[in-house]
Design an enzyme around this catalytic site. Structure first.
Site, PDB file in Angstrom:
ATOM      1  N   THR A 293      -0.176  -2.686  -4.990  1.00 33.45           N
ATOM      2  CA  THR A 293      -0.934  -3.710  -4.254  1.00 33.45           C
ATOM      3  C   THR A 293      -2.343  -3.805  -4.805  1.00 33.45           C
ATOM      4  OG1 THR A 293      -1.876  -2.121  -2.700  1.00 33.45           O
ATOM      5  CG2 THR A 293       0.189  -3.176  -2.082  1.00 33.45           C
ATOM      6  N   ASP A 294      -2.903  -4.984  -4.675  1.00 32.28           N
ATOM      7  CA  ASP A 294      -4.350  -5.051  -4.826  1.00 32.28           C
ATOM      8  C   ASP A 294      -4.937  -4.210  -3.690  1.00 32.28           C
ATOM      9  OD1 ASP A 294      -6.893  -5.676  -5.640  1.00 32.28           O
ATOM     10  OD2 ASP A 294      -6.509  -7.809  -5.837  1.00 32.28           O
ATOM     11  N   TRP A 295      -6.210  -3.861  -3.813  1.00 32.69           N
ATOM     12  CA  TRP A 295      -6.805  -2.899  -2.895  1.00 32.69           C
ATOM     13  C   TRP A 295      -6.794  -3.408  -1.446  1.00 32.69           C
ATOM     14  CZ3 TRP A 295      -6.106   0.790  -5.761  1.00 32.69           C
ATOM     15  CH2 TRP A 295      -6.622   2.049  -5.477  1.00 32.69           C
ATOM     16  N   GLY A 296      -5.972  -2.810  -0.605  1.00 24.58           N
ATOM     17  CA  GLY A 296      -5.916  -3.243   0.779  1.00 24.58           C
ATOM     18  C   GLY A 296      -5.107  -4.506   0.988  1.00 24.58           C
ATOM     19  N   ALA A 297      -4.261  -4.859   0.032  1.00 20.55           N
ATOM     20  CA  ALA A 297      -3.486  -6.105   0.156  1.00 20.55           C
ATOM     21  C   ALA A 297      -2.157  -5.894   0.867  1.00 20.55           C
ATOM     22  CB  ALA A 297      -3.257  -6.723  -1.221  1.00 20.55           C
TER      23      ALA A 297
END
Ligand SMILES: *[C@@H]1O[C@H](CO)[C@@H](O)[C@H](O)[C@H]1NC(C)=O
Ligand SMILES: *[C@@H]1O[C@H](CO)[C@@H](O)[C@H](O)[C@H]1NC(C)=O
Ligand SMILES: *[C@@H]1O[C@H](CO)[C@@H](O)[C@H](O)[C@H]1NC(C)=O
Ligand SMILES: *[C@@H]1O[C@H](CO)[C@@H](O)[C@H](O)[C@H]1NC(C)=O
Ligand SMILES: *[C@@H]1O[C@H](CO)[C@@H](O)[C@H](O)[C@H]1NC(C)=O
Ligand SMILES: *[C@@H]1O[C@H](CO)[C@@H](O)[C@H](O)[C@H]1NC(C)=O
Ligand SMILES: *[C@@H]1O[C@H](CO)[C@@H](O)[C@H](O)[C@H]1NC(C)=O
Ligand SMILES: *[C@@H]1O[C@H](CO)[C@@H](O)[C@H](O)[C@H]1NC(C)=O
Ligand SMILES: *[C@@H]1O[C@H](CO)[C@@H](O)[C@H](O)[C@H]1NC(C)=O
Ligand SMILES: *[C@@H]1O[C@H](CO)[C@@H](O)[C@H](O)[C@H]1NC(C)=O
Ligand SMILES: *[C@@H]1O[C@H](CO)[C@@H](O)[C@H](O)[C@H]1NC(C)=O
Ligand SMILES: CC(=O)N[C@H]1CO[C@H](CO)[C@@H](O)[C@@H]1O
Length: 792
Positions: A293-297
């Site tokens: 995931t993108d950061w916190g996605a």
């Protein structure tokens, strides 16, 4: 336990009715525009092609792991105060089975937040260079630095956003506003990074084309209400021919990791969109590596697992006990919501990537050269390699684009007196007083999201894509050296918008910028302060040379025709060799050879609906929508379609010499198959025969000027079809020969089956074009002197 709550969009209403985008055939009536069809189960990685050995090893290691250990492999714990390393994310070691863990770090143009590393030219500079070999060398050198620092996974390259939204805050991190060019340079970059032994995290999958509302509003914005991320609603043809296109090249190059994006796609978050991950990526493109995931996605637990996400990167402060995966994934496997085979597949894919790049054998301790707090005692690991000094400099040079040069303004000829003005000439030396990392880190934290950074020179943008190089040479630094050698007297003013100018100066350099950063889109494509500085200087100086460090399109129509503005340069983000590159170009030690990888309009309004990001949420309440109704028509394709003359077209750039084109030849490879659909084995990236060369186009390029230089010869195809759907021309080739005066070279562009195909939404295959294809070759997307026809 299907169905899973995978589709926030469905839960929250957005049914549009059957009316799909008029231009396309939607075969399945149950699939409405703006919704994602369910694609389950998540396909296992199978170890096809050159993945076989890595899979065999990964399966053995996975079989030795407990459930809790496997779950731990799926989690990247963020850097925090409790951690010693500065890795952006860390996968915990499992010493019991001999797995040392992983270090994951930002980003695409150099290692962020680490000492003794380099700042490479930004993605957009690589795009402006149009030089595959240089892109490969840059990635190889950069990858080697990550490896020395013990970084297993580099969060790059960016091949999306692709510049759909002209004010996009991250366009500078990608290469180009053309998917074909993005794919070509993405391919080389993946080859280079992974050749150096690091896992390339190719991002962002897919269609994260604006920063505004890229995530839930509480994540990056302070709205009163919690809104979901924007939904990018994209039809199948546009998805394949534009947004997924460059990722296919990255996969073909062997990419081992893909990062899923923040926003929603057809109303389902990209990291839990089963059509995107299970369907497009893991079935159609047969991706064998892991999806992070993108950061916190990540916005769901069970649903993301089932939709094909393999690795969760946590936001700052993420807690193992309460996170969506972690303990909860263990529970979900125990209670049967997530089959253990799905978890095994996640871990197998991740470990296969690690084995495939030989990180099990020949890799430093994860995070070894990467200290979170550099004031504490730590190992000094020097990642720099002088063998790459030339690549850093040449990359910076070729990323500069000369767009205006009259009255022989450039090159400079040992001027006796030179004026230097503008806020981007000099390093911001008072910028970060407690500097313990790198001298010149450019970061959004310090720049407050302004469109221009008037505090000093800009050599890269802000956010996760920024760097902390060991040294960065500003234009002023390099000019001082040159001036001393030439006995040039320098006069300067780096602050005033209306500098006093010695009437005897030979030339006035105005060095300014157009800044951009992750997390926010740009406010404007020009600003009054900078334009007034340029106009004020030009009103007093007959030889005014303007240099922009521009991290995106910068409009120049307020001064472009001013008779005293004699030269204009788009310098982009050159990285640490910024000043040295500029000065060697200004003085003609080397020649300009860059071309803009985007379109510069005369006026903002020429970009139409693609100028601004979607900002408001009305009338969609908490579920903002963005219909990509323009289809393939972004950047030059939009200008061509609308018949708008740009200021500078895509692919334009000047040199100190001139070139001519002749002798177009189009040769079919008679031994190739010209069947409508590919039929080869589906390897990572798609059917193998998509890359069969069906046609070769050659042309002759001659240097008709008096000095040596390099020309970017560009090939565009005009595929027959309804011009509401098919662009009048699309880039399908470029070569960059270096030529002495009077020298001639033959350039050759192979056209693969893929290059000559369109996505068939009914057959769900690439279909070879039939009919007369227009073939154009020249020096930009609008200067195409050679025209021919290819009949298929
Ligand atoms: C997006 O497209 C759908 C389906 O055509 C339409 O109902 C909706 O109004 C469009 N939304 C916007 C913001 O244009
Ligand atoms: C859609 O499909 C129908 C039936 O196959 C065909 O007649 C029609 O021309 C197609 N429309 C477009 C826009 O391709
Ligand atoms: C999005 O919706 C369009 C229109 O229904 C469809 O063609 C496309 O395949 C969908 N894409 C995804 C990823 O759901
Ligand atoms: C994945 O492989 C396992 C065996 O290792 C099998 O049980 C499972 O059904 C496979 N999943 C899919 C979707 O094929
Ligand atoms: C998994 O990671 C967590 C968090 O770092 C750690 O506390 C735990 O001991 C690890 N579990 C195993 C089985 O390695
Ligand atoms: C994860 O598990 C913990 C402990 O069982 C629970 O408190 C928490 O609510 C769960 N988180 C989510 C998002 O489900
Ligand atoms: C299984 O556990 C997961 C994670 O805690 C939870 O979200 C899910 O609701 C549970 N399912 C059942 C059927 O208990
Ligand atoms: C310079 O930087 C400071 C803080 O980093 C900021 O407040 C200020 O607005 C900047 N100045 C200009 C002219 O942009
Ligand atoms: C160009 O510069 C000269 C010299 O300073 C000045 O006299 C003239 O007015 C300028 N031209 C314009 C159009 O500003
Ligand atoms: C762009 O167009 C607007 C409206 O027509 C006009 O006011 C503005 O001056 C133009 N800007 C430039 C840079 O030409
Ligand atoms: C290039 O050709 C021209 C015409 O034949 C000749 O005058 C010139 O000297 C040549 N230049 C070089 C660098 O060879
Ligand atoms: C490397 C290169 O192309 N150098 C040439 C660039 O143009 C100048 C003229 O300004 C020549 O002198 C260089 O040889």
């Amino acid at each position: 336990m299907l169905p899973f709550a995978t589709r926030i969009g469905v839960l929250c209403l957005v049914f549009y009715g059957v009316e799909a985008k008029a231009n396309y055939n939607i075969t399945d009536d149950t699939v409405f525009y703006g919704q994602s069809p369910p694609v389950y189960p998540s396909p296992n990685g199978t170890g096809i092609g050159d993945w076989a050995d890595a899979y065999a090893k990964a399966r053995v290691l996975v079989s030795k792991m407990t459930l809790e250990e496997k779950v731990n492999i799926t989690i990247s714990i963020p850097m925090g105060e409790d951690h010693v390393t500065g890795c952006e994310g860390r996968v915990e070691a499992i010493p019991r089975v001999g797995f040392p863990g992983l270090c994951l770090a930002d980003a695409g143009h150099g290692l962020r937040n680490a000492e003794l590393v380099s700042a490479w030219p930004i993605g957009m500079s690589v795009g402006a260079s149009w030089n595959r070999e240089l892109a490969l060398q840059r990635a190889t050198g950069m990858g080697a630095e990550f490896k020395k620092k013990g970084v297993n996974v580099i969060f790059g390259p960016i091949i999306g956003p692709q510049g759909r939204i002209v004010k996009g805050g991250r366009n500078w991190e990608g290469f180009s506003s053309d998917p074909w060019q993005n794919g070509q340079l993405g391919y080389e970059t993946v080859k280079g990074l992974q050749g150096a032994g690091v896992i390339a995290s190719v991002k962002h999958f897919v269609a994260n084309e604006q920063e505004t509302r890229r995530s839930t509003s509480t994540f990056f914005y302070e709205d009163e209400t919690t809104t979901q991320a924007i939904s990018t609603n994209i039809d199948d043809k546009t998805m394949h021919e534009l947004y997924v296109w460059p990722f296919v090249d990255a996969l073909h190059a062997g990419a081992t990791n893909i990062m899923c994006s923040y926003q929603r796609l057809n109303n389902s978050y990209s990291c839990q969109n089963s059509k995107v991950l299970n369907g497009l990526l893991k079935t159609e493109l047969n991706f064998q590596g892991f999806v992070i995931t993108d950061w916190g996605a990540q916005h769901a637990g069970v649903a993301t697992a089932m939709a094909g996400m393999d690795s969760a990167a946590l936001p700052e402060g993420g807690n193992f006990e309460t996170m969506l995966w972690g303990l909860n994934l263990t529970l979900a496997v125990r209670n049967g919501s997530v089959p253990e085979t799905r978890l095994d597949d996640m871990v197998t894919r991740t470990l296969a990537a690690w084995y495939k790049l030989g990180q099990d054998q020949d890799f430093p301790e994860p995070g070894i050269g990467f200290q979170a707090d550099t004031t504490l005692p730590h190992k000094s690991i020097d990642a720099r390699d002088p063998a790459y000094d030339d690549v850093l400099l040449q990359g910076a040079i070729e990323g500069h684009v000369l767009v205006k040069n009259v009255n022989n303004a450039l090159p400079l000829k040992k001027p006796k007196m030179l004026g230097v003005y503008g806020y981007s000439a000099r390093n911001r030396d008072s910028y970060e007083p407690n500097n313990v990392l790198g001298p010149l880190q450019t970061d959004d934290n310090n720049l407050d999201h302004v469109i221009i950074d008037r505090n000093g020179t800009v050599y890269s943008g802000g956010g996760s894509g920024t760097t902390s190089p060991w040294l960065a040479v500003s234009p002023w630094d390099a000019l001082l050296q040159r001036a001393r050698k030439d006995r040039t007297a320098l006069y300067w003013d780096f602050e005033s918008a209306n500098p006093h100018i010695n009437a005897n100066v030979d030339a006035c350099l105005v060095i300014v910028n157009a800044y951009a950063t992750e997390g926010t889109d740009r406010d404007a494509l020009r600003d009054d302060y900078t334009d007034s500085l340029i106009l004020n200087t030009a009103s007093k100086c007959t030889n005014t040379i303007v240099v922009f460090h521009n991290l995106g399109v910068r409009l120049i129509d307020t001064f472009v025709d001013h008779p005293n503005v004699t030269a204009i340069i788009f310098a982009h983000g050159p990285g640490q060799e910024s000043g040295n590159a500029l000065v060697s170009l200004l003085y003609g030690d080397v020649n300009f050879s860059g071309k803009i990888p985007y379109t510069v309009a005369k006026n903002e309004s020429d970009y139409g609906s693609l100028l601004d990001p979607i900002r408001g949420v009305e009338p969609y309440g908490q579920y903002p929508q963005d219909n990509f109704t323009e289809g393939l028509f972004i950047d030059y394709k939009a200008f061509d379609k609308a018949g708008i003359t740009p200021r500078y077209e895509f692919g334009f750039g000047l040199s100190y010499t001139t070139f001519s084109f002749s002798n177009l030849k189009i040769t079919k490879n008679e031994s190739a198959s010209f069947d409508q659909y590919p039929s080869g084995e589906v390897l990572q990236g798609g059917p193998a025969d998509l890359w069969d060369v069906l046609v070769t186009v050659t042309a002759t390029v001659t240097n008709t000027g008096r000095v040596s230089g390099a020309e970017v010869a560009q090939l565009y195809l005009g595929i027959p079809g309804d011009q509401d759907i098919v662009p009048v021309r699309q880039l399908r080739g470029f070569e960059k020969p270096s030529l002495h005066a009077n020298q001639t070279a033959t350039v050759s562009s192979p056209l693969t089956r893929r290059d000559l195909s369109e996505w068939d939404v009914i057959a769900q295959k690439w279909s070879l074009v039939t009919g007369d294809v227009k073939v154009e070759v020249g020096s930009s997307s609008r200067v195409l002197p050679l025209v021919g026809t290819l009949t298929l």
